[in-house]
Design a protein around this motif. Structure first.
Motif, PDB file in Angstrom:
ATOM      1  N   TYR A 179       0.828  -1.211   0.000  1.00 27.58           N
ATOM      2  CA  TYR A 179       0.000   0.000   0.000  1.00 27.58           C
ATOM      3  C   TYR A 179       0.862   1.260   0.000  1.00 27.58           C
ATOM      4  N   GLU A 180       1.982   1.217   0.699  1.00 22.54           N
ATOM      5  CA  GLU A 180       2.874   2.383   0.708  1.00 22.54           C
ATOM      6  C   GLU A 180       3.410   2.666  -0.691  1.00 22.54           C
ATOM      7  N   LYS A 181       3.702   1.607  -1.439  1.00 23.53           N
ATOM      8  CA  LYS A 181       4.159   1.794  -2.826  1.00 23.53           C
ATOM      9  C   LYS A 181       3.037   2.401  -3.677  1.00 23.53           C
ATOM     10  N   GLN A 182       1.816   1.892  -3.482  1.00 22.94           N
ATOM     11  CA  GLN A 182       0.676   2.457  -4.209  1.00 22.94           C
ATOM     12  C   GLN A 182       0.449   3.913  -3.819  1.00 22.94           C
ATOM     13  N   LEU A 183       0.614   4.210  -2.529  1.00 22.29           N
ATOM     14  CA  LEU A 183       0.426   5.584  -2.060  1.00 22.29           C
ATOM     15  C   LEU A 183       1.488   6.500  -2.662  1.00 22.29           C
ATOM     16  N   ASP A 184       2.736   6.045  -2.680  1.00 23.41           N
ATOM     17  CA  ASP A 184       3.799   6.850  -3.295  1.00 23.41           C
ATOM     18  C   ASP A 184       3.499   7.118  -4.763  1.00 23.41           C
ATOM     19  N   LEU A 185       3.041   6.099  -5.468  1.00 22.00           N
ATOM     20  CA  LEU A 185       2.689   6.272  -6.880  1.00 22.00           C
ATOM     21  C   LEU A 185       1.530   7.260  -7.039  1.00 22.00           C
ATOM     22  N   ALA A 186       0.523   7.138  -6.189  1.00 17.37           N
ATOM     23  CA  ALA A 186      -0.623   8.053  -6.253  1.00 17.37           C
ATOM     24  C   ALA A 186      -0.188   9.486  -5.962  1.00 17.37           C
ATOM     25  N   ILE A 187       0.692   9.664  -4.982  1.00 18.53           N
ATOM     26  CA  ILE A 187       1.198  10.999  -4.649  1.00 18.53           C
ATOM     27  C   ILE A 187       1.987  11.563  -5.832  1.00 18.53           C
ATOM     28  N   GLU A 188       2.844  10.750  -6.433  1.00 18.01           N
ATOM     29  CA  GLU A 188       3.616  11.218  -7.578  1.00 18.01           C
ATOM     30  C   GLU A 188       2.710  11.590  -8.750  1.00 18.01           C
ATOM     31  N   ASN A 189       1.666  10.804  -8.979  1.00 16.22           N
ATOM     32  CA  ASN A 189       0.713  11.150 -10.045  1.00 16.22           C
ATOM     33  C   ASN A 189       0.021  12.467  -9.746  1.00 16.22           C
ATOM     34  N   ASN A 190      -0.330  12.697  -8.479  1.00 12.84           N
ATOM     35  CA  ASN A 190      -0.951  13.951  -8.090  1.00 12.84           C
ATOM     36  C   ASN A 190       0.015  15.121  -8.288  1.00 12.84           C
ATOM     37  N   LEU A 191       1.245  14.936  -7.871  1.00 10.11           N
ATOM     38  CA  LEU A 191       2.239  15.998  -8.062  1.00 10.11           C
ATOM     39  C   LEU A 191       2.511  16.236  -9.545  1.00 10.11           C
ATOM     40  N   ASN A 192       2.481  15.174 -10.341  1.00 12.29           N
ATOM     41  CA  ASN A 192       2.655  15.329 -11.794  1.00 12.29           C
ATOM     42  C   ASN A 192       1.525  16.153 -12.386  1.00 12.29           C
ATOM     43  N   ALA A 193       0.312  15.964 -11.876  1.00  7.87           N
ATOM     44  CA  ALA A 193      -0.832  16.751 -12.359  1.00  7.87           C
ATOM     45  C   ALA A 193      -0.619  18.233 -12.031  1.00  7.87           C
ATOM     46  N   TYR A 194      -0.165  18.521 -10.814  1.00  7.17           N
ATOM     47  CA  TYR A 194       0.114  19.910 -10.449  1.00  7.17           C
ATOM     48  C   TYR A 194       1.290  20.468 -11.250  1.00  7.17           C
ATOM     49  N   GLU A 195       2.287  19.641 -11.512  1.00  2.88           N
ATOM     50  CA  GLU A 195       3.440  20.072 -12.308  1.00  2.88           C
ATOM     51  C   GLU A 195       3.002  20.449 -13.717  1.00  2.88           C
ATOM     52  N   GLU A 196       2.184  19.609 -14.320  1.00  4.18           N
ATOM     53  CA  GLU A 196       1.678  19.887 -15.664  1.00  4.18           C
ATOM     54  C   GLU A 196       0.842  21.169 -15.669  1.00  4.18           C
ATOM     55  N   ALA A 197       0.004  21.325 -14.658  1.00  6.73           N
ATOM     56  CA  ALA A 197      -0.823  22.529 -14.553  1.00  6.73           C
ATOM     57  C   ALA A 197       0.053  23.768 -14.380  1.00  6.73           C
ATOM     58  N   SER A 198       1.068  23.656 -13.556  1.00  6.69           N
ATOM     59  CA  SER A 198       1.979  24.783 -13.330  1.00  6.69           C
ATOM     60  C   SER A 198       2.717  25.151 -14.609  1.00  6.69           C
ATOM     61  N   ALA A 199       3.105  24.148 -15.376  1.00  8.54           N
ATOM     62  CA  ALA A 199       3.780  24.408 -16.656  1.00  8.54           C
ATOM     63  C   ALA A 199       2.849  25.132 -17.620  1.00  8.54           C
ATOM     64  N   LYS A 200       1.579  24.770 -17.614  1.00  5.18           N
ATOM     65  CA  LYS A 200       0.608  25.458 -18.482  1.00  5.18           C
ATOM     66  C   LYS A 200       0.458  26.914 -18.046  1.00  5.18           C
ATOM     67  N   TYR A 201       0.490  27.174 -16.750  1.00  2.70           N
ATOM     68  CA  TYR A 201       0.443  28.543 -16.225  1.00  2.70           C
ATOM     69  C   TYR A 201       1.666  29.314 -16.725  1.00  2.70           C
ATOM     70  N   ILE A 202       2.832  28.722 -16.586  1.00  5.32           N
ATOM     71  CA  ILE A 202       4.080  29.375 -17.006  1.00  5.32           C
ATOM     72  C   ILE A 202       4.064  29.650 -18.509  1.00  5.32           C
ATOM     73  N   ASP A 203       3.504  28.723 -19.284  1.00 11.15           N
ATOM     74  CA  ASP A 203       3.423  28.872 -20.746  1.00 11.15           C
ATOM     75  C   ASP A 203       2.261  29.742 -21.201  1.00 11.15           C
ATOM     76  N   LYS A 204       1.535  30.313 -20.239  1.00  2.63           N
ATOM     77  CA  LYS A 204       0.401  31.209 -20.511  1.00  2.63           C
ATOM     78  C   LYS A 204      -0.714  30.533 -21.302  1.00  2.63           C
ATOM     79  N   LYS A 205      -0.971  29.269 -20.984  1.00  2.00           N
ATOM     80  CA  LYS A 205      -2.035  28.523 -21.667  1.00  2.00           C
ATOM     81  C   LYS A 205      -3.336  28.552 -20.868  1.00  2.00           C
ATOM     82  N   LYS A 244       9.952  21.224 -10.962  1.00  6.86           N
ATOM     83  CA  LYS A 244      10.511  22.574 -11.108  1.00  6.86           C
ATOM     84  C   LYS A 244       9.438  23.638 -11.334  1.00  6.86           C
ATOM     85  N   ALA A 245       8.410  23.318 -12.100  1.00  5.47           N
ATOM     86  CA  ALA A 245       7.360  24.311 -12.381  1.00  5.47           C
ATOM     87  C   ALA A 245       6.581  24.638 -11.108  1.00  5.47           C
ATOM     88  N   ILE A 246       6.289  23.624 -10.296  1.00  3.33           N
ATOM     89  CA  ILE A 246       5.602  23.866  -9.020  1.00  3.33           C
ATOM     90  C   ILE A 246       6.456  24.773  -8.150  1.00  3.33           C
TER      91      ILE A 246
END
Length: 151
Positions: free
Chosen positions: A76-102, A137-139
């Protein structure tokens, strides 16, 4: 200029105005679609983190765990780490879109400033936000931009 030429020029000018209006409208709609996709992805990944944490809680809370339960916690800890990383990846992608003015910067900041601050400042997530080796980095860029009190 003949009347036909004047009418042709008027139609061409009218078509140009309609084209410009359409381009502006499409850009607004595209931005709204991007924002909707960002919101959906972040919401879905947050729910996954919550789901895994909820499954883990009863086992983690037990005083005397069996060997099987300890192995389950590891999984479960491995699944939780993966879920957290996926969540952070979503915020990273969103932050990159903000930086790119999208996305609309004002609306994005209103929606995500507090969430991004909480992510970066969360003691449980510090390993993800080491300034040198962090893949988010974008976050971190948005966090510094929004939270820098010396501006």
């Amino acid at each position: 200029m003949s009347p036909y030429e004047i009418i042709s020029v008027a139609f061409a000018f009218f078509a140009l105005l309609i084209s410009i209006y359409t381009i502006i409208d499409v850009r607004k709609n595209a931005s709204a679609m991007v924002e909707l996709a960002i919101n959906e992805r972040i919401t879905n990944t947050k729910e996954k983190v919550s789901d895994v944490a909820n499954i883990m809680t009863p086992i983690v809370a037990k005083q005397n765990r069996t060997d099987d339960e300890n192995r389950m916690i590891e999984l479960y800890e491995k699944q939780l780490d993966l879920a957290i990383e996926n969540n952070l990846n979503a915020y990273e992608e969103a932050s990159a879109k903000y930086i790119d003015k999208k996305v609309d910067k004002t609306r994005f900041m209103k929606l995500y400033k507090t969430e991004i601050r909480q992510l970066v400042e969360d003691e449980n997530l510090k390993k993800y936000f080491d300034g040198v080796s962090s893949q988010y980095k974008a976050i971190l860029k948005l966090y510094r931009e929004w939270e820098d009190l010396e501006k």
